[in-house]
Design a protein around this motif. Structure first.
Motif, PDB file in Angstrom:
ATOM      1  N   LEU A  74       0.796  -1.173   0.089  1.00 51.55           N
ATOM      2  CA  LEU A  74       0.007   0.126  -0.010  1.00 51.55           C
ATOM      3  C   LEU A  74       0.950   1.365  -0.175  1.00 51.55           C
ATOM      4  O   LEU A  74       0.595   2.050  -0.732  1.00 51.55           O
ATOM      5  CB  LEU A  74      -1.048  -0.014   1.003  1.00 51.55           C
ATOM      6  N   GLU A  75       1.782   1.256   0.815  1.00 54.01           N
ATOM      7  CA  GLU A  75       2.576   2.737   1.053  1.00 54.01           C
ATOM      8  C   GLU A  75       3.393   2.742  -0.322  1.00 54.01           C
ATOM      9  O   GLU A  75       3.579   3.932  -0.908  1.00 54.01           O
ATOM     10  CB  GLU A  75       3.737   2.341   2.104  1.00 54.01           C
ATOM     11  N   GLY A  76       3.957   1.802  -0.901  1.00 56.69           N
ATOM     12  CA  GLY A  76       4.826   1.837  -2.243  1.00 56.69           C
ATOM     13  C   GLY A  76       3.662   2.360  -3.298  1.00 56.69           C
ATOM     14  O   GLY A  76       4.097   3.044  -4.281  1.00 56.69           O
ATOM     15  N   ASP A  77       2.336   1.687  -3.515  1.00 51.58           N
ATOM     16  CA  ASP A  77       1.568   1.955  -4.400  1.00 51.58           C
ATOM     17  C   ASP A  77       1.081   3.627  -4.214  1.00 51.58           C
ATOM     18  O   ASP A  77       1.107   4.438  -5.104  1.00 51.58           O
ATOM     19  CB  ASP A  77       0.205   1.271  -4.414  1.00 51.58           C
ATOM     20  N   LEU A  78       0.917   4.096  -3.043  1.00 53.64           N
ATOM     21  CA  LEU A  78       0.525   5.671  -2.772  1.00 53.64           C
ATOM     22  C   LEU A  78       1.654   6.351  -2.943  1.00 53.64           C
ATOM     23  O   LEU A  78       1.378   7.542  -3.417  1.00 53.64           O
ATOM     24  CB  LEU A  78       0.083   5.629  -1.344  1.00 53.64           C
ATOM     25  N   ASP A  79       2.937   6.062  -2.735  1.00 54.39           N
ATOM     26  CA  ASP A  79       3.979   6.722  -3.106  1.00 54.39           C
ATOM     27  C   ASP A  79       4.215   7.222  -4.343  1.00 54.39           C
ATOM     28  O   ASP A  79       4.613   8.417  -4.775  1.00 54.39           O
ATOM     29  CB  ASP A  79       5.351   5.945  -2.804  1.00 54.39           C
ATOM     30  N   THR A  80       3.539   6.333  -5.658  1.00 52.07           N
ATOM     31  CA  THR A  80       3.697   6.616  -6.773  1.00 52.07           C
ATOM     32  C   THR A  80       2.799   7.725  -7.099  1.00 52.07           C
ATOM     33  O   THR A  80       2.960   8.597  -8.083  1.00 52.07           O
ATOM     34  CB  THR A  80       3.242   5.703  -7.832  1.00 52.07           C
ATOM     35  N   PHE A  81       1.878   8.167  -6.313  1.00 53.75           N
ATOM     36  CA  PHE A  81       0.974   9.285  -6.710  1.00 53.75           C
ATOM     37  C   PHE A  81       1.719  10.577  -6.108  1.00 53.75           C
ATOM     38  O   PHE A  81       1.285  11.627  -6.504  1.00 53.75           O
ATOM     39  CB  PHE A  81      -0.506   9.151  -5.990  1.00 53.75           C
ATOM     40  N   LEU A  82       2.364  10.482  -4.909  1.00 52.98           N
ATOM     41  CA  LEU A  82       3.175  11.616  -4.419  1.00 52.98           C
ATOM     42  C   LEU A  82       4.126  11.972  -5.142  1.00 52.98           C
ATOM     43  O   LEU A  82       4.893  13.023  -5.008  1.00 52.98           O
ATOM     44  CB  LEU A  82       3.585  11.164  -3.077  1.00 52.98           C
ATOM     45  N   GLU A  83       4.691  11.210  -5.978  1.00 53.20           N
ATOM     46  CA  GLU A  83       5.858  11.582  -6.940  1.00 53.20           C
ATOM     47  C   GLU A  83       5.572  11.748  -8.536  1.00 53.20           C
ATOM     48  O   GLU A  83       6.458  11.587  -9.445  1.00 53.20           O
ATOM     49  CB  GLU A  83       6.887  10.165  -7.013  1.00 53.20           C
ATOM     50  N   GLN A  84       4.384  12.326  -8.734  1.00 53.54           N
ATOM     51  CA  GLN A  84       3.888  12.714 -10.038  1.00 53.54           C
ATOM     52  C   GLN A  84       4.685  13.849 -10.558  1.00 53.54           C
ATOM     53  O   GLN A  84       5.002  14.801  -9.914  1.00 53.54           O
ATOM     54  CB  GLN A  84       2.434  13.100 -10.093  1.00 53.54           C
ATOM     55  N   ASP A  85       5.127  13.717 -11.955  1.00 54.49           N
ATOM     56  CA  ASP A  85       5.855  14.920 -12.679  1.00 54.49           C
ATOM     57  C   ASP A  85       4.785  15.703 -13.364  1.00 54.49           C
ATOM     58  O   ASP A  85       4.285  15.314 -14.306  1.00 54.49           O
ATOM     59  CB  ASP A  85       6.664  14.090 -13.565  1.00 54.49           C
ATOM     60  N   TYR A  86       4.164  16.862 -12.589  1.00 56.88           N
ATOM     61  CA  TYR A  86       2.969  17.483 -13.143  1.00 56.88           C
ATOM     62  C   TYR A  86       3.334  18.816 -12.824  1.00 56.88           C
ATOM     63  O   TYR A  86       3.619  19.435 -11.762  1.00 56.88           O
ATOM     64  CB  TYR A  86       1.726  17.080 -12.297  1.00 56.88           C
ATOM     65  N   GLY A  87       2.946  19.690 -13.800  1.00 57.36           N
ATOM     66  CA  GLY A  87       3.233  21.109 -13.706  1.00 57.36           C
ATOM     67  C   GLY A  87       2.102  21.982 -12.896  1.00 57.36           C
ATOM     68  O   GLY A  87       2.157  23.265 -13.211  1.00 57.36           O
ATOM     69  N   ALA A  88       1.496  21.450 -12.221  1.00 56.84           N
ATOM     70  CA  ALA A  88       0.444  22.354 -11.620  1.00 56.84           C
ATOM     71  C   ALA A  88       0.375  21.651  -9.934  1.00 56.84           C
ATOM     72  O   ALA A  88       0.630  20.690  -9.582  1.00 56.84           O
ATOM     73  CB  ALA A  88      -0.883  22.554 -12.220  1.00 56.84           C
ATOM     74  N   PRO A  89      -0.587  22.542  -9.184  1.00 54.12           N
ATOM     75  CA  PRO A  89      -0.836  21.950  -7.738  1.00 54.12           C
ATOM     76  C   PRO A  89      -1.590  20.672  -7.901  1.00 54.12           C
ATOM     77  O   PRO A  89      -2.454  20.597  -8.642  1.00 54.12           O
ATOM     78  CB  PRO A  89      -1.481  23.222  -7.105  1.00 54.12           C
ATOM     79  N   ILE A  90      -1.076  19.618  -6.864  1.00 49.81           N
ATOM     80  CA  ILE A  90      -1.970  18.454  -6.723  1.00 49.81           C
ATOM     81  C   ILE A  90      -2.220  18.412  -5.173  1.00 49.81           C
ATOM     82  O   ILE A  90      -1.443  18.573  -4.395  1.00 49.81           O
ATOM     83  CB  ILE A  90      -1.052  17.206  -7.210  1.00 49.81           C
ATOM     84  N   GLN A  91      -3.432  18.110  -5.010  1.00 50.89           N
ATOM     85  CA  GLN A  91      -4.013  17.824  -3.781  1.00 50.89           C
ATOM     86  C   GLN A  91      -4.420  16.389  -3.720  1.00 50.89           C
ATOM     87  O   GLN A  91      -5.016  15.806  -4.349  1.00 50.89           O
ATOM     88  CB  GLN A  91      -5.191  18.972  -3.174  1.00 50.89           C
TER      89      GLN A  91
END
Length: 190
Positions: A74-91
């Protein structure tokens, strides 16, 4: 013998015609299923190969992650969302429906490891019908800061460009919603 009968008291000739008809019906259904599978594969291949138009300005996004119990990875899966290469704010809004849910510890650990990421944990027991996940999503949506909402199950891991590609598709003219097919990964054999 012309008058000989087989099961159910039907004449042999009628039974043979019935078997012949059913056999050709099965062949027709098999061919139709194969054609459908080939067409679906061709459409999916065209969709995956189509280059998405790159947007110059990306919208801010709120990602809703309903959780229910801890699971391996679970933690590894969730980590992939925290490391997104995206040019705008993510909540990222995580949601559980019980103070005793073990997923809370995983989320708090992620919050400590990634203090610069806008994350919220919603613990809310309110129910809006018989579907617990939908109730969880409704409770989480109250905390959304941005107009673009992305929903994702808890057991999904994504590449770093996933959100960029998804929002690019969402930004195309005439598109109001996007869904993403996903594949299975290497599971734990333990």
């Amino acid at each position: 013998m012309l008058g000989k009968s087989l099961g159910w008291g039907l004449p042999e000739r009628v039974v043979h015609q019935l078997v012949h008809f059913i056999g050709w019906g099965c062949v027709a259904l098999s061919v139709a299923g194969a054609v459908y599978a080939l067409l679906a594969a061709a459409v999916l291949g065209r969709f995956a190969a189509a280059p998405a138009e790159i947007q110059k300005a990306r919208p801010a996004v709120t990602l809703l992650k309903p959780l229910h119990f801890d699971s391996p990875g679970l933690e590894g899966d969730l980590d992939t969302f925290l490391e997104q290469d995206y040019g705008a704010p993510i909540q990222i809004v995580f949601g559980v429906q019980s103070e005793a849910d073990p997923a809370i510890a995983v989320v708090r650990h992620l919050m400590a490891r990634h203090p610069g990421v806008d994350m919220t944990l919603v613990i809310d027991t309110r129910s809006y019908g018989s579907n617990a996940k939908v109730s969880n999503l409704i409770n989480m949506a109250e905390q959304a800061k941005h107009d673009v909402l992305v929903l994702s199950d808890r057991d999904i891991a994504v590449p770093r460009d996933w959100l960029s590609r998804l929002v690019d598709l969402l930004g195309q003219p005439g598109v109001g919603a996007v869904t993403c097919p996903y594949t299975g990964g290497h599971g734990n054999s333990a």
